[in-house]
Design a protein around this motif. Sequence first.
Motif, PDB file in Angstrom:
ATOM      1  N   ASP A   1      51.334 -25.813  40.987  1.00 44.74           N
ATOM      2  CA  ASP A   1      52.179 -27.006  41.122  1.00 44.74           C
ATOM      3  C   ASP A   1      53.482 -26.676  41.847  1.00 44.74           C
ATOM      4  O   ASP A   1      53.958 -27.457  42.681  1.00 44.74           O
ATOM      5  CB  ASP A   1      52.481 -27.612  39.747  1.00 44.74           C
TER       6      ASP A   1
ATOM      7  N   LYS B   1      52.863 -26.241  45.623  1.00 41.31           N
ATOM      8  CA  LYS B   1      52.674 -27.486  46.365  1.00 41.31           C
ATOM      9  C   LYS B   1      53.980 -28.195  46.672  1.00 41.31           C
ATOM     10  O   LYS B   1      54.039 -29.043  47.572  1.00 41.31           O
ATOM     11  CB  LYS B   1      51.722 -28.404  45.584  1.00 41.31           C
ATOM     12  N   HIS B   2      55.054 -27.858  45.936  1.00 41.82           N
ATOM     13  CA  HIS B   2      56.345 -28.487  46.185  1.00 41.82           C
ATOM     14  C   HIS B   2      57.171 -27.753  47.243  1.00 41.82           C
ATOM     15  O   HIS B   2      58.192 -28.273  47.693  1.00 41.82           O
ATOM     16  CB  HIS B   2      57.155 -28.584  44.882  1.00 41.82           C
TER      17      HIS B   2
ATOM     18  N   TYR C   1      56.856 -36.406  45.575  1.00 40.74           N
ATOM     19  CA  TYR C   1      57.584 -35.178  45.256  1.00 40.74           C
ATOM     20  C   TYR C   1      58.900 -35.467  44.543  1.00 40.74           C
ATOM     21  O   TYR C   1      59.693 -34.554  44.307  1.00 40.74           O
ATOM     22  CB  TYR C   1      57.887 -34.403  46.543  1.00 40.74           C
TER      23      TYR C   1
ATOM     24  N   LYS D   1      61.311 -37.177  45.840  1.00 32.73           N
ATOM     25  CA  LYS D   1      62.365 -37.062  46.840  1.00 32.73           C
ATOM     26  C   LYS D   1      62.567 -38.384  47.574  1.00 32.73           C
ATOM     27  O   LYS D   1      61.682 -39.245  47.625  1.00 32.73           O
ATOM     28  CB  LYS D   1      62.016 -35.969  47.868  1.00 32.73           C
TER      29      LYS D   1
ATOM     30  N   ASN E   1      58.759 -33.227  52.058  1.00 31.38           N
ATOM     31  CA  ASN E   1      59.299 -32.509  50.895  1.00 31.38           C
ATOM     32  C   ASN E   1      60.171 -31.321  51.296  1.00 31.38           C
ATOM     33  O   ASN E   1      60.454 -30.453  50.481  1.00 31.38           O
ATOM     34  CB  ASN E   1      58.160 -32.030  49.982  1.00 31.38           C
TER      35      ASN E   1
END
Length: 254
Positions: free
Chosen positions: A76, A79-80, A108, A110, A150
């Motif tokens: 996780d 992936k960010h 995300y 954001k 992101n």
Amino acid sequence: MKKAQNIIEVSGLTKRYGGKTVVDNISFSVREGEIFGVLGPNGAGKTTTLEMIEALRPIDDGTVTVDGFDVKRDADKIKHIIGIQLQSSAFFEKITLREQLVMFASFYGKKVDPMALLDQVDLKEKAGAYPEKLSGGQKQRFSIASALVNEPRVLFLDEPTTGLDPQARRNLWELIQGIKKRGITIVLTSHYMEEAELLCDRLAIMDNGKIITLDTPKKLVKDLLAKGFKKPQIVEQANLEDVFIDLTGKALRD
């Protein structure tokens, strides 16, 4: 001059399907801020390698870390901090480009300035358009814009110029070089020799699931010549692709 840190570390990476090993115990590192290429024929294992690093496909053996995070344990978190442009990306047909970027960023947690992102990929004038109205080159550039929502540390590009005409391909090369200048590390796969030689700081050549060599493009060519390799040379000041670009212009077209 300070040596760049490794942002990706791959050790003993392996993937099997049934009795076939498609990625065979490979190890390499990617330096922060570089464009790293994985070059090879179809079926060499390039895409599978990227998908394991991206935490999109389970790793059978070996380890991968991205910016210090273990891909197996911290999927996780990985992936960010990465952005992914796939060989073929599916977008929502009846949502505008501007709206889609806002939506992708929300995944995300954001907020983004969609117009600024579209401007970066020369699609600002298409902000209110639907993906179905884009040309092949425009779709690829929008795919890259969506992978940047992101603010990733590493951007993965899987054969980004496949199927594009020479004009669109060169425009995408310029975009990729511009992204590198912003300090984003880029990992790309390709089977275009010219593309790899122009863009990549270093590249790994894969075949049958193995990395058979890894170095800078110039060093790889130098090593080949040192082995005594020669071929007939005909020096041309221009080729047909140069004629095409000169006649049709370098400006982006809708």
